[in-house]
Every structure is written in C-alpha cells, then in structure tokens.
Design a protein around this motif. Structure first.
Motif, PDB file in Angstrom:
ATOM      1  N   UNK A 129       7.375   2.396   9.528  1.00 23.38           N
ATOM      2  CA  UNK A 129       8.292   2.074   7.757  1.00 23.38           C
ATOM      3  C   UNK A 129       8.551   3.417   6.509  1.00 23.38           C
ATOM      4  N   UNK A 130       7.329   3.896   6.179  1.00 25.65           N
ATOM      5  CA  UNK A 130       7.488   4.634   5.281  1.00 25.65           C
ATOM      6  C   UNK A 130       8.581   5.263   4.910  1.00 25.65           C
ATOM      7  N   UNK A 131       9.223   5.675   5.766  1.00 24.70           N
ATOM      8  CA  UNK A 131      10.429   6.465   4.798  1.00 24.70           C
ATOM      9  C   UNK A 131      11.588   5.802   4.340  1.00 24.70           C
ATOM     10  N   UNK A 132      10.905   4.058   4.607  1.00 20.58           N
ATOM     11  CA  UNK A 132      12.446   3.013   4.065  1.00 20.58           C
ATOM     12  C   UNK A 132      11.258   2.810   2.601  1.00 20.58           C
ATOM     13  N   UNK A 133       9.796   2.794   2.164  1.00 14.58           N
ATOM     14  CA  UNK A 133       9.046   2.891   0.732  1.00 14.58           C
ATOM     15  C   UNK A 133       9.677   3.945   0.530  1.00 14.58           C
ATOM     16  N   UNK A 134       9.617   5.216   0.392  1.00 14.38           N
ATOM     17  CA  UNK A 134       9.789   6.727   0.305  1.00 14.38           C
ATOM     18  C   UNK A 134      10.736   7.119   0.067  1.00 14.38           C
ATOM     19  N   UNK A 169      16.396  -3.190   9.251  1.00  9.50           N
ATOM     20  CA  UNK A 169      17.023  -1.390   9.350  1.00  9.50           C
ATOM     21  C   UNK A 169      15.845  -1.243  10.644  1.00  9.50           C
ATOM     22  N   UNK A 170      16.261  -0.722  11.618  1.00  8.65           N
ATOM     23  CA  UNK A 170      16.416   0.182  13.101  1.00  8.65           C
ATOM     24  C   UNK A 170      14.891   1.546  12.876  1.00  8.65           C
ATOM     25  N   UNK A 171      13.906   1.709  12.811  1.00  9.07           N
ATOM     26  CA  UNK A 171      12.995   2.593  12.634  1.00  9.07           C
ATOM     27  C   UNK A 171      13.043   4.086  13.082  1.00  9.07           C
ATOM     28  N   UNK A 172      13.440   3.875  14.293  1.00 12.23           N
ATOM     29  CA  UNK A 172      13.726   4.936  15.040  1.00 12.23           C
ATOM     30  C   UNK A 172      15.530   5.386  14.994  1.00 12.23           C
ATOM     31  N   UNK A 208       1.164  -1.061  -0.274  1.00 12.69           N
ATOM     32  CA  UNK A 208      -0.040  -0.006  -0.120  1.00 12.69           C
ATOM     33  C   UNK A 208       0.790   1.314  -0.084  1.00 12.69           C
ATOM     34  N   UNK A 209       1.869   1.372   1.023  1.00 10.41           N
ATOM     35  CA  UNK A 209       2.504   2.013   0.845  1.00 10.41           C
ATOM     36  C   UNK A 209       3.389   3.003  -0.993  1.00 10.41           C
ATOM     37  N   UNK A 217      10.616  -7.007  14.251  1.00 11.45           N
ATOM     38  CA  UNK A 217       9.665  -7.513  13.390  1.00 11.45           C
ATOM     39  C   UNK A 217      10.908  -6.331  12.389  1.00 11.45           C
ATOM     40  N   UNK A 218      11.134  -5.409  12.287  1.00 10.90           N
ATOM     41  CA  UNK A 218      11.639  -4.809  11.010  1.00 10.90           C
ATOM     42  C   UNK A 218      13.068  -4.393  11.405  1.00 10.90           C
ATOM     43  N   UNK A 219      13.849  -5.305  12.237  1.00 10.66           N
ATOM     44  CA  UNK A 219      15.163  -6.035  12.079  1.00 10.66           C
ATOM     45  C   UNK A 219      15.099  -7.126  11.330  1.00 10.66           C
TER      46      UNK A 219
END
Length: 136
Positions: free
Chosen positions: A35-40, A100-103, A18-19, A93-95
């Motif tokens: 996680x939008x930063x990762x996809x955008x 990645x580290x979303x923070x 979706x993102x 989960x994100x790792x």
C-alpha cells in the motif's frame, strides 16, 4: 498476519502511519509494500507482477533449498492455497479500508511481469523506467 489484520485495524494503522512518516522525510527510500503507493503519491511506484502458479513454484523451491521462517509448506499446491488466501484477505481488507485495489496497474508508474525476466533484467527495467519518470 493478514487474517489478524482483517480484525485488528490497529495493525494497518501502525503500518500506514509508519509509511506516511517515511514519506515526509528527505531520505531516498526503496520500500516493498502493498500500500505504499497509496500513501506516497508523488513517488515512483513499481508493481512487480507474477502469476500465482509461478509464484507458488518459486516459493516452494526456495522453501526446499533454503527454508523460510515465515512459511512452511509440503507441496506447491499448499503454497498456492496460502498465496490465494493471502491475496483474498488483502483484496478484502484494502477495499474495505481504503476503497482501492492494490493490484490495479493504474496505481503504478511501471508494471513489470517478472515471470520471464531474471533479477538483472528486472533491475535494468526498473532503473530505465525510473530515469524516464524523472525527466518526464
């Protein structure tokens, strides 16, 4: 939902798709996402930071005054435990999924600590940073 997403990969895949679809449109969007930063990748990325203790106090105060359909807690400590569980679940989960580290502040164009800033101040800071980012 975070615990469910740890074992049901399709939840993350649906959100990711979706993102990515939203990013391919010509629409101007503001998205609240971990996680939008990762996809955008070429978008303007903002991280609003708040320590967990203050977050728990604010959430509990909101629960007391207005209620919240997605969460219920009897104390600030209970809210804090919920925040800690969610954070740990997301980090894990994100790792595992993306490495990645979303923070990590390096993922963002601007990082704003919202502890001592009201909504108007944070909005002004984001707008100023966005204007600077656009001309850079």
């Amino acid at each position: 939902m975070n615990i469910s997403a740890e074992v049901q990969r399709d939840i993350d895949l649906k959100v990711d798709n979706l993102l990515q679809g939203m990013y391919r449109t010509d629409d101007e969007l503001v998205i609240d996402s971990r996680m939008a930063w990762h996809w955008m990748s070429s978008s303007f990325k903002v991280f609003l930071m708040l320590d967990p203790a203050t977050a728990a106090e604010r959430i509990f105060a909101h629960l007391q005054s207005a209620g919240r359909m997605s969460e219920d807690a009897a104390s600030v400590q209970e809210v804090r435990k919920s925040i800690d569980r969610r954070f740990a679940s997301e980090q894990k989960r994100y790792a595992a999924l993306y490495g990645v580290d979303p923070t990590d502040p390096l993922n963002f164009d601007v990082v704003i600590n919202t502890k001592y800033n009201d909504l108007d101040t944070v909005t002004a800071m984001v707008c100023a940073a966005y204007q600077a980012w656009r001309i850079a």
